[in-house]
Design a protein around this motif. Sequence first.
Motif, PDB file in Angstrom:
ATOM      1  N   TYR A 159      58.309  92.996  10.615  1.00 43.31           N
ATOM      2  CA  TYR A 159      57.750  94.046  10.829  1.00 43.31           C
ATOM      3  C   TYR A 159      57.436  94.852   9.628  1.00 43.31           C
ATOM      4  O   TYR A 159      58.545  95.566   9.245  1.00 43.31           O
ATOM      5  CB  TYR A 159      58.450  95.031  11.973  1.00 43.31           C
ATOM      6  N   VAL A 208      60.459  94.903   7.158  1.00 37.71           N
ATOM      7  CA  VAL A 208      61.625  94.517   7.904  1.00 37.71           C
ATOM      8  C   VAL A 208      61.584  93.036   8.507  1.00 37.71           C
ATOM      9  O   VAL A 208      60.691  92.830   9.028  1.00 37.71           O
ATOM     10  CB  VAL A 208      61.974  95.315   9.176  1.00 37.71           C
ATOM     11  N   ALA A 264      63.071  90.539  10.548  1.00 38.76           N
ATOM     12  CA  ALA A 264      63.832  90.778  11.776  1.00 38.76           C
ATOM     13  C   ALA A 264      64.484  89.450  12.019  1.00 38.76           C
ATOM     14  O   ALA A 264      65.520  89.296  12.389  1.00 38.76           O
ATOM     15  CB  ALA A 264      63.072  91.198  13.019  1.00 38.76           C
ATOM     16  N   ALA A 305      74.791  90.737  17.216  1.00 36.24           N
ATOM     17  CA  ALA A 305      75.022  92.177  17.298  1.00 36.24           C
ATOM     18  C   ALA A 305      73.602  92.810  17.531  1.00 36.24           C
ATOM     19  O   ALA A 305      72.670  92.320  17.170  1.00 36.24           O
ATOM     20  CB  ALA A 305      75.650  92.629  15.921  1.00 36.24           C
ATOM     21  N   ASN A 306      73.675  94.096  17.541  1.00 35.25           N
ATOM     22  CA  ASN A 306      72.454  94.978  17.697  1.00 35.25           C
ATOM     23  C   ASN A 306      71.710  94.890  16.396  1.00 35.25           C
ATOM     24  O   ASN A 306      72.431  94.789  15.030  1.00 35.25           O
ATOM     25  CB  ASN A 306      72.847  96.496  17.995  1.00 35.25           C
ATOM     26  N   GLY A 307      70.419  94.615  16.433  1.00 36.05           N
ATOM     27  CA  GLY A 307      69.543  94.351  15.452  1.00 36.05           C
ATOM     28  C   GLY A 307      69.559  92.891  14.629  1.00 36.05           C
ATOM     29  O   GLY A 307      69.077  92.620  13.797  1.00 36.05           O
ATOM     30  N   ALA A 308      70.415  92.012  15.277  1.00 32.12           N
ATOM     31  CA  ALA A 308      70.274  90.713  14.860  1.00 32.12           C
ATOM     32  C   ALA A 308      69.009  89.790  14.722  1.00 32.12           C
ATOM     33  O   ALA A 308      68.871  88.967  14.151  1.00 32.12           O
ATOM     34  CB  ALA A 308      71.546  90.120  15.544  1.00 32.12           C
ATOM     35  N   GLY A 309      68.124  90.228  15.910  1.00 31.85           N
ATOM     36  CA  GLY A 309      66.614  89.670  16.098  1.00 31.85           C
ATOM     37  C   GLY A 309      66.564  88.947  16.963  1.00 31.85           C
ATOM     38  O   GLY A 309      65.669  88.225  17.309  1.00 31.85           O
ATOM     39  N   THR A 354      65.742  89.974  20.291  1.00 35.72           N
ATOM     40  CA  THR A 354      64.563  90.377  21.166  1.00 35.72           C
ATOM     41  C   THR A 354      63.381  89.938  20.289  1.00 35.72           C
ATOM     42  O   THR A 354      62.513  89.445  20.933  1.00 35.72           O
ATOM     43  CB  THR A 354      64.612  91.923  21.311  1.00 35.72           C
ATOM     44  N   SER A 355      63.450  89.939  19.110  1.00 38.19           N
ATOM     45  CA  SER A 355      62.210  89.547  18.144  1.00 38.19           C
ATOM     46  C   SER A 355      61.794  88.173  18.652  1.00 38.19           C
ATOM     47  O   SER A 355      60.863  87.731  18.446  1.00 38.19           O
ATOM     48  CB  SER A 355      62.371  89.798  16.692  1.00 38.19           C
ATOM     49  N   GLU A 371      69.075  90.452  27.453  1.00 36.37           N
ATOM     50  CA  GLU A 371      70.230  91.382  27.902  1.00 36.37           C
ATOM     51  C   GLU A 371      70.136  91.718  29.483  1.00 36.37           C
ATOM     52  O   GLU A 371      70.201  92.713  29.644  1.00 36.37           O
ATOM     53  CB  GLU A 371      70.156  92.665  27.108  1.00 36.37           C
ATOM     54  N   GLN A 393      74.872  90.473  25.099  1.00 38.88           N
ATOM     55  CA  GLN A 393      75.999  90.805  24.291  1.00 38.88           C
ATOM     56  C   GLN A 393      77.112  90.546  24.979  1.00 38.88           C
ATOM     57  O   GLN A 393      78.197  90.848  24.619  1.00 38.88           O
ATOM     58  CB  GLN A 393      75.661  92.445  24.015  1.00 38.88           C
TER      59      GLN A 393
HETATM   60  N1  LIG Z   1      58.435  97.156  16.303  1.00 35.15           N
HETATM   61  C1  LIG Z   1      59.346  97.195  15.445  1.00 35.15           C
HETATM   62  N2  LIG Z   1      59.110  97.765  14.136  1.00 35.15           N
HETATM   63  C2  LIG Z   1      59.857  97.672  13.210  1.00 35.15           C
HETATM   64  N3  LIG Z   1      61.087  97.128  13.295  1.00 35.15           N
HETATM   65  C3  LIG Z   1      61.434  96.568  14.250  1.00 35.15           C
HETATM   66  C4  LIG Z   1      60.812  96.546  15.404  1.00 35.15           C
HETATM   67  N4  LIG Z   1      61.237  95.852  16.457  1.00 35.15           N
HETATM   68  C5  LIG Z   1      62.645  95.498  15.834  1.00 35.15           C
HETATM   69  N5  LIG Z   1      62.632  96.036  14.532  1.00 35.15           N
HETATM   70  C6  LIG Z   1      63.765  95.621  13.563  1.00 35.15           C
HETATM   71  O1  LIG Z   1      63.855  94.374  13.535  1.00 35.15           O
HETATM   72  C7  LIG Z   1      65.451  94.109  13.703  1.00 35.15           C
HETATM   73  C8  LIG Z   1      65.571  93.073  14.690  1.00 35.15           C
HETATM   74  O2  LIG Z   1      65.446  93.975  16.076  1.00 35.15           O
HETATM   75  P1  LIG Z   1      65.726  93.219  17.321  1.00 35.15           P
HETATM   76  O3  LIG Z   1      65.229  94.449  18.364  1.00 35.15           O
HETATM   77  O4  LIG Z   1      64.978  91.876  17.363  1.00 35.15           O
HETATM   78  O5  LIG Z   1      67.131  92.960  17.633  1.00 35.15           O
HETATM   79  P2  LIG Z   1      67.940  92.609  18.760  1.00 35.15           P
HETATM   80  O6  LIG Z   1      69.091  91.540  18.105  1.00 35.15           O
HETATM   81  O7  LIG Z   1      67.417  92.586  19.971  1.00 35.15           O
HETATM   82  O8  LIG Z   1      69.049  93.979  18.906  1.00 35.15           O
HETATM   83  P3  LIG Z   1      69.776  94.805  20.196  1.00 35.15           P
HETATM   84  O9  LIG Z   1      70.713  93.968  20.437  1.00 35.15           O
HETATM   85  O10 LIG Z   1      69.937  96.102  19.905  1.00 35.15           O
HETATM   86  O11 LIG Z   1      68.493  94.508  21.507  1.00 35.15           O
HETATM   87  C9  LIG Z   1      65.915  95.474  13.440  1.00 35.15           C
HETATM   88  O12 LIG Z   1      66.494  95.708  12.278  1.00 35.15           O
HETATM   89  C10 LIG Z   1      65.054  96.416  14.200  1.00 35.15           C
HETATM   90  O13 LIG Z   1      65.126  97.706  13.867  1.00 35.15           O
END
Ligand SMILES: Nc1ncnc2c1ncn2[C@@H]1O[C@H](COP(=O)(O)OP(=O)(O)OP(=O)(O)O)[C@@H](O)[C@H]1O
Length: 233
Positions: free
Chosen positions: A11, A14, A16, A35-39, A41-42, A159, A191
């Motif tokens: 993104y 970033v 991801a 963990a949170n932010g690991a990627g 959802t992406s 999740e 998680q």
């Molecule tokens: N639309 C977006 N625009 C910019 N950055 C994004 C976007 N979506 C996610 N990110 C960033 O990409 C990284 C991965 O996010 P992602 O949502 O994939 O993590 P996650 O493992 O699902 O986290 P969580 O457990 O909190 O849901 C994070 O640093 C997040 O801030």
Amino acid sequence: MLAVRDLKVRYGAVEAVRGLDLSLARGQLLALLGANGAGKTSTLAAIAGLVPAAGRIEIAGETAGGLPPETLARRGVALVPEGRRLFAGLTVAENLTLGGAVHTPPAERRRRVAAMEERFPVLAERRHQKAGLLSGGEQQMLALARALMAGPRLLLLDEPSLGLAPQMVERVFDIVAGLKAEGLTILLVEQNVPMSLAIADQAVVLANGRAALSGPAAEVAASDHVRRAYLAA
Ligand SMILES: Nc1ncnc2c1ncn2[C@@H]1O[C@H](COP(=O)(O)OP(=O)(O)OP(=O)(O)O)[C@@H](O)[C@H]1O
Ligand SMILES: [Mg+2]
């Protein structure tokens, strides 16, 4: 059923997901942890065609990367998104009907709604209630049922137990285990590490967009890293 090679999602500045490989055999359950932010959802968003990604994605042996979400849905990919994303102002029945089955002939659609109401009796009881008024657990049932309405062959769960009371968490994991037992192929983002590893065949632990650890669920559960970080053992 699913093969992902060198997946990258960014993104702007970033990064991801930074080069992730996944493979998931038909009828198996892969837990994607981290963990949170690991990627996590992406990764699911890329597989469902919701965000652009680099690398290769194959579904049932066919190239799926770059296809629009509707095409992927028709090929059998269904996502239960993080936070459920129901149509809060629509009824339970309307949410079900809109669940990727809009192109299904009405008789078949009614059959599927009936099947979902049998599987999740609370959805039959609340048929005419607005989805936004359901409890968190009931909303998760509805989100699952809505995804199943499309008759998917690859189910992506983001999740599903998040924010639910312990009893409801167990119920959600029972349902997911039941779907796997019926032969559905499932990619589960969670998680709740112990419960995920208990029902998974394979597991990948994501850290900063890369696989920090991957392998059979039992091996991942036994690893020092996972025991120390997630299992408090
Ligand atoms: N639309 C977006 N625009 C910019 N950055 C994004 C976007 N979506 C996610 N990110 C960033 O990409 C990284 C991965 O996010 P992602 O949502 O994939 O993590 P996650 O493992 O699902 O986290 P969580 O457990 O909190 O849901 C994070 O640093 C997040 O801030
Ligand atoms: Mg997420």
